[in-house]
Design a protein around this motif. Sequence first.
Motif, PDB file in Angstrom:
ATOM      1  N   ALA A 278      15.237 111.705  35.544  1.00  0.00           N
ATOM      2  CA  ALA A 278      14.688 111.447  36.869  1.00  0.00           C
ATOM      3  C   ALA A 278      13.266 111.983  36.968  1.00  0.00           C
ATOM      4  CB  ALA A 278      15.568 112.063  37.933  1.00  0.00           C
ATOM      5  N   ASN A 279      13.030 113.160  36.432  1.00  0.00           N
ATOM      6  CA  ASN A 279      11.690 113.731  36.526  1.00  0.00           C
ATOM      7  C   ASN A 279      10.689 112.946  35.680  1.00  0.00           C
ATOM      8  OD1 ASN A 279      12.551 115.724  38.233  1.00  0.00           O
ATOM      9  ND2 ASN A 279      13.010 117.157  36.597  1.00  0.00           N
ATOM     10  N   PHE A 280      11.051 112.675  34.423  1.00  0.00           N
ATOM     11  CA  PHE A 280      10.140 111.957  33.533  1.00  0.00           C
ATOM     12  C   PHE A 280       9.854 110.558  34.056  1.00  0.00           C
ATOM     13  CE2 PHE A 280       9.553 109.011  29.956  1.00  0.00           C
ATOM     14  CZ  PHE A 280       8.368 109.516  29.435  1.00  0.00           C
ATOM     15  N   LEU A 281      10.894 109.811  34.412  1.00  0.00           N
ATOM     16  CA  LEU A 281      10.708 108.438  34.866  1.00  0.00           C
ATOM     17  C   LEU A 281       9.999 108.379  36.216  1.00  0.00           C
ATOM     18  CD1 LEU A 281      14.061 106.753  33.808  1.00  0.00           C
ATOM     19  CD2 LEU A 281      11.824 106.530  32.734  1.00  0.00           C
ATOM     20  N   SER A 282      10.308 109.296  37.106  1.00  0.00           N
ATOM     21  CA  SER A 282       9.658 109.259  38.424  1.00  0.00           C
ATOM     22  C   SER A 282       8.183 109.636  38.321  1.00  0.00           C
ATOM     23  CB  SER A 282      10.380 110.169  39.415  1.00  0.00           C
ATOM     24  OG  SER A 282      10.329 111.505  38.960  1.00  0.00           O
ATOM     25  N   HIS A 283       7.843 110.584  37.456  1.00  0.00           N
ATOM     26  CA  HIS A 283       6.433 110.936  37.280  1.00  0.00           C
ATOM     27  C   HIS A 283       5.658 109.795  36.618  1.00  0.00           C
ATOM     28  CE1 HIS A 283       6.493 115.057  38.661  1.00  0.00           C
ATOM     29  NE2 HIS A 283       7.627 115.239  38.009  1.00  0.00           N
TER      30      HIS A 283
ATOM     31  N   SER B 246      26.846 111.899  32.495  1.00  0.00           N
ATOM     32  CA  SER B 246      25.647 112.518  33.044  1.00  0.00           C
ATOM     33  C   SER B 246      24.591 112.728  31.967  1.00  0.00           C
ATOM     34  CB  SER B 246      25.990 113.858  33.696  1.00  0.00           C
ATOM     35  OG  SER B 246      26.538 114.726  32.721  1.00  0.00           O
ATOM     36  N   GLY B 247      24.977 112.635  30.703  1.00  0.00           N
ATOM     37  CA  GLY B 247      24.010 112.809  29.630  1.00  0.00           C
ATOM     38  C   GLY B 247      23.280 111.507  29.355  1.00  0.00           C
ATOM     39  N   SER B 248      22.017 111.597  29.051  1.00  0.00           N
ATOM     40  CA  SER B 248      21.234 110.398  28.739  1.00  0.00           C
ATOM     41  C   SER B 248      20.202 110.764  27.691  1.00  0.00           C
ATOM     42  CB  SER B 248      20.572 109.846  30.012  1.00  0.00           C
ATOM     43  OG  SER B 248      19.615 110.763  30.477  1.00  0.00           O
ATOM     44  N   LEU B 249      19.312 109.865  27.450  1.00  0.00           N
ATOM     45  CA  LEU B 249      18.286 110.076  26.430  1.00  0.00           C
ATOM     46  C   LEU B 249      17.395 111.267  26.762  1.00  0.00           C
ATOM     47  CD1 LEU B 249      16.830 108.977  23.894  1.00  0.00           C
ATOM     48  CD2 LEU B 249      15.482 107.547  25.421  1.00  0.00           C
ATOM     49  N   PHE B 250      17.127 111.483  28.047  1.00  0.00           N
ATOM     50  CA  PHE B 250      16.239 112.552  28.469  1.00  0.00           C
ATOM     51  C   PHE B 250      16.994 113.778  28.981  1.00  0.00           C
ATOM     52  CE2 PHE B 250      14.084 108.494  29.236  1.00  0.00           C
ATOM     53  CZ  PHE B 250      13.043 108.633  28.343  1.00  0.00           C
ATOM     54  N   GLY B 251      18.278 113.794  28.921  1.00  0.00           N
ATOM     55  CA  GLY B 251      19.064 114.906  29.455  1.00  0.00           C
ATOM     56  C   GLY B 251      19.618 114.549  30.817  1.00  0.00           C
ATOM     57  N   ALA B 252      20.393 115.467  31.396  1.00  0.00           N
ATOM     58  CA  ALA B 252      21.067 115.187  32.662  1.00  0.00           C
ATOM     59  C   ALA B 252      20.086 115.042  33.817  1.00  0.00           C
ATOM     60  CB  ALA B 252      22.065 116.295  32.967  1.00  0.00           C
ATOM     61  N   SER B 253      19.118 115.931  33.944  1.00  0.00           N
ATOM     62  CA  SER B 253      18.188 115.836  35.070  1.00  0.00           C
ATOM     63  C   SER B 253      16.776 115.469  34.618  1.00  0.00           C
ATOM     64  CB  SER B 253      18.141 117.168  35.821  1.00  0.00           C
ATOM     65  OG  SER B 253      17.622 118.170  34.966  1.00  0.00           O
ATOM     66  N   GLY B 254      16.535 115.463  33.335  1.00  0.00           N
ATOM     67  CA  GLY B 254      15.194 115.191  32.839  1.00  0.00           C
ATOM     68  C   GLY B 254      14.763 113.753  33.008  1.00  0.00           C
TER      69      GLY B 254
ATOM     70  N   VAL C 197       9.497  97.836  35.305  1.00  0.00           N
ATOM     71  CA  VAL C 197      10.427  98.276  34.261  1.00  0.00           C
ATOM     72  C   VAL C 197      10.925  99.687  34.531  1.00  0.00           C
ATOM     73  CG1 VAL C 197      10.567  98.864  31.800  1.00  0.00           C
ATOM     74  CG2 VAL C 197       9.520  96.718  32.510  1.00  0.00           C
ATOM     75  N   LEU C 198      10.024 100.574  34.916  1.00  0.00           N
ATOM     76  CA  LEU C 198      10.429 101.964  35.156  1.00  0.00           C
ATOM     77  C   LEU C 198      11.348 102.093  36.364  1.00  0.00           C
ATOM     78  CD1 LEU C 198       7.077 103.768  34.354  1.00  0.00           C
ATOM     79  CD2 LEU C 198       9.228 103.981  33.110  1.00  0.00           C
ATOM     80  N   VAL C 199      11.133 101.309  37.392  1.00  0.00           N
ATOM     81  CA  VAL C 199      12.031 101.361  38.549  1.00  0.00           C
ATOM     82  C   VAL C 199      13.412 100.849  38.172  1.00  0.00           C
ATOM     83  CG1 VAL C 199      12.468 100.305  40.810  1.00  0.00           C
ATOM     84  CG2 VAL C 199      10.252 101.316  40.316  1.00  0.00           C
ATOM     85  N   LEU C 200      13.460  99.799  37.344  1.00  0.00           N
ATOM     86  CA  LEU C 200      14.758  99.267  36.938  1.00  0.00           C
ATOM     87  C   LEU C 200      15.492 100.211  35.979  1.00  0.00           C
ATOM     88  CD1 LEU C 200      13.916  95.494  36.485  1.00  0.00           C
ATOM     89  CD2 LEU C 200      15.209  96.566  38.326  1.00  0.00           C
ATOM     90  N   LEU C 201      14.758 101.040  35.234  1.00  0.00           N
ATOM     91  CA  LEU C 201      15.398 101.994  34.325  1.00  0.00           C
ATOM     92  C   LEU C 201      16.012 103.178  35.050  1.00  0.00           C
ATOM     93  CD1 LEU C 201      12.956 102.283  31.286  1.00  0.00           C
ATOM     94  CD2 LEU C 201      15.281 101.393  31.281  1.00  0.00           C
ATOM     95  N   GLN C 202      15.480 103.522  36.200  1.00  0.00           N
ATOM     96  CA  GLN C 202      15.970 104.709  36.906  1.00  0.00           C
ATOM     97  C   GLN C 202      17.318 104.433  37.535  1.00  0.00           C
ATOM     98  OE1 GLN C 202      13.099 106.426  39.576  1.00  0.00           O
ATOM     99  NE2 GLN C 202      11.398 105.731  38.287  1.00  0.00           N
ATOM    100  N   GLN C 203      18.145 105.465  37.542  1.00  0.00           N
ATOM    101  CA  GLN C 203      19.444 105.314  38.198  1.00  0.00           C
ATOM    102  C   GLN C 203      19.310 105.718  39.655  1.00  0.00           C
ATOM    103  OE1 GLN C 203      22.363 107.960  36.643  1.00  0.00           O
ATOM    104  NE2 GLN C 203      20.844 109.352  35.796  1.00  0.00           N
TER     105      GLN C 203
END
Length: 114
Positions: free
Chosen positions: A52-57, A42-50, A21-27
């Motif tokens: 990638a960091n939250f989902l990848s961790h 570029s804006g999303s639920l976690f912010g523009a760059s947040g 699920v997390l891999v499919l959510l990441q852009q």
Amino acid sequence: MELLKTLLIVLQVVSAVAVIVLVLLQQGKGADMGAAFGSGSSGSLFGASGSANFLSHTTAIFAALFFISTLGITWIGNKKEVSPGVLSGTVAPAAAPTAPTAPVQDPTKPAVPK
């Protein structure tokens, strides 16, 4: 031991589904390039760059849990229980002494008188 094995299997299945699920959510990496030139948001639920960091961790944590549970299941599956055999309580009989045997004469050679 069976309870631990069941818990490890449940942990493995949950972590595998979470990783999927997390891999499919990441852009993808190409989506960031399109956002830089104005196409896409570029804006999303976690912010523009947040995101990638939250989902990848989070993906890395669930992937580590998946591998640890896999190693645990493998370790439990390879443990051999030593069970006594059918003859475990018996003692082997001592070998009986044998009588000496006479030498066998080769039938192709003539008999030599003594």
